[in-house]
Design an enzyme around this catalytic site. Sequence first.
Site, PDB file in Angstrom:
ATOM      1  N   VAL A  39      42.099  21.993  97.540  1.00 29.56           N
ATOM      2  CA  VAL A  39      41.763  20.325  97.382  1.00 29.56           C
ATOM      3  C   VAL A  39      42.244  20.159  95.859  1.00 29.56           C
ATOM      4  O   VAL A  39      43.165  18.905  95.897  1.00 29.56           O
ATOM      5  CB  VAL A  39      40.685  20.768  97.300  1.00 29.56           C
ATOM      6  CG1 VAL A  39      40.239  18.516  96.023  1.00 29.56           C
ATOM      7  CG2 VAL A  39      39.445  20.132  98.886  1.00 29.56           C
ATOM      8  N   GLU A  40      42.261  21.333  94.850  1.00 26.23           N
ATOM      9  CA  GLU A  40      43.207  20.772  93.822  1.00 26.23           C
ATOM     10  C   GLU A  40      44.259  20.890  93.616  1.00 26.23           C
ATOM     11  O   GLU A  40      44.870  19.526  93.371  1.00 26.23           O
ATOM     12  CB  GLU A  40      42.577  22.090  93.127  1.00 26.23           C
ATOM     13  CG  GLU A  40      41.413  22.074  92.398  1.00 26.23           C
ATOM     14  CD  GLU A  40      41.003  20.957  90.820  1.00 26.23           C
ATOM     15  OE1 GLU A  40      42.071  19.899  90.904  1.00 26.23           O
ATOM     16  OE2 GLU A  40      39.834  20.801  90.818  1.00 26.23           O
ATOM     17  N   SER A  41      45.417  22.154  94.087  1.00 25.73           N
ATOM     18  CA  SER A  41      46.318  22.086  94.562  1.00 25.73           C
ATOM     19  C   SER A  41      47.152  21.869  95.876  1.00 25.73           C
ATOM     20  O   SER A  41      48.560  22.141  95.942  1.00 25.73           O
ATOM     21  CB  SER A  41      46.608  23.024  93.297  1.00 25.73           C
ATOM     22  OG  SER A  41      46.698  24.155  94.250  1.00 25.73           O
ATOM     23  N   TYR A  43      36.441  13.960  95.615  1.00 26.24           N
ATOM     24  CA  TYR A  43      36.608  15.708  95.008  1.00 26.24           C
ATOM     25  C   TYR A  43      34.979  16.696  95.314  1.00 26.24           C
ATOM     26  O   TYR A  43      35.912  17.395  96.027  1.00 26.24           O
ATOM     27  CB  TYR A  43      37.346  16.140  93.792  1.00 26.24           C
ATOM     28  CG  TYR A  43      36.647  17.486  93.121  1.00 26.24           C
ATOM     29  CD1 TYR A  43      38.549  17.996  93.604  1.00 26.24           C
ATOM     30  CD2 TYR A  43      35.883  18.148  92.448  1.00 26.24           C
ATOM     31  CE1 TYR A  43      38.427  19.276  93.232  1.00 26.24           C
ATOM     32  CE2 TYR A  43      35.680  19.695  92.786  1.00 26.24           C
ATOM     33  CZ  TYR A  43      36.850  19.779  92.563  1.00 26.24           C
ATOM     34  OH  TYR A  43      36.823  21.139  92.071  1.00 26.24           O
ATOM     35  N   MET A 102      38.758  25.106  96.542  1.00 31.38           N
ATOM     36  CA  MET A 102      39.029  24.058  95.375  1.00 31.38           C
ATOM     37  C   MET A 102      40.641  24.690  95.029  1.00 31.38           C
ATOM     38  O   MET A 102      41.142  23.296  94.635  1.00 31.38           O
ATOM     39  CB  MET A 102      38.676  24.874  94.050  1.00 31.38           C
ATOM     40  CG  MET A 102      37.091  24.620  94.492  1.00 31.38           C
ATOM     41  SD  MET A 102      35.905  25.401  92.507  1.00 31.38           S
ATOM     42  CE  MET A 102      37.116  24.828  91.338  1.00 31.38           C
TER      43      MET A 102
END
Length: 136
Positions: free
Chosen positions: A32-34, A120, A29
Amino acid sequence: DPDSRLPFSALVLQAAQMTSVDPALIHAMIAVESGYNSEAISHRGARGLMQLMPGTARQLGVNNPHDPAQSIVAGARHLEKLLQIFNQDLTLALAAYNAGAGAVERHGRNIPPYAETKTYISRVLARYRRLQARRM
């Protein structure tokens, strides 16, 4: 532990131990997120490693969303709660993390038909599977 070579691995392990969330999933996560950038801010205003929206961050007791420890623990707690709400269905929990639990509920507890959310989910799951495979 192959995860120990990843950035923030000690904080991720700590968050995983505080929740029921697999550290490899937390790493997937964050990636992918940041992209492991604790200063990241999305076009919608989500902040930090786990890209928490300001309201969610406040609810989770985060006072500095760019602090890696606060972001990782809060993001893991948020995902753990979403997994409980959606009966441990990881795909729906990830959809809710990305689009909001309300959006998942409004679409009959299905993945909302948003391209960003579908992308996502597939990116997080692909990264998660790669991290899990490294452990074998």
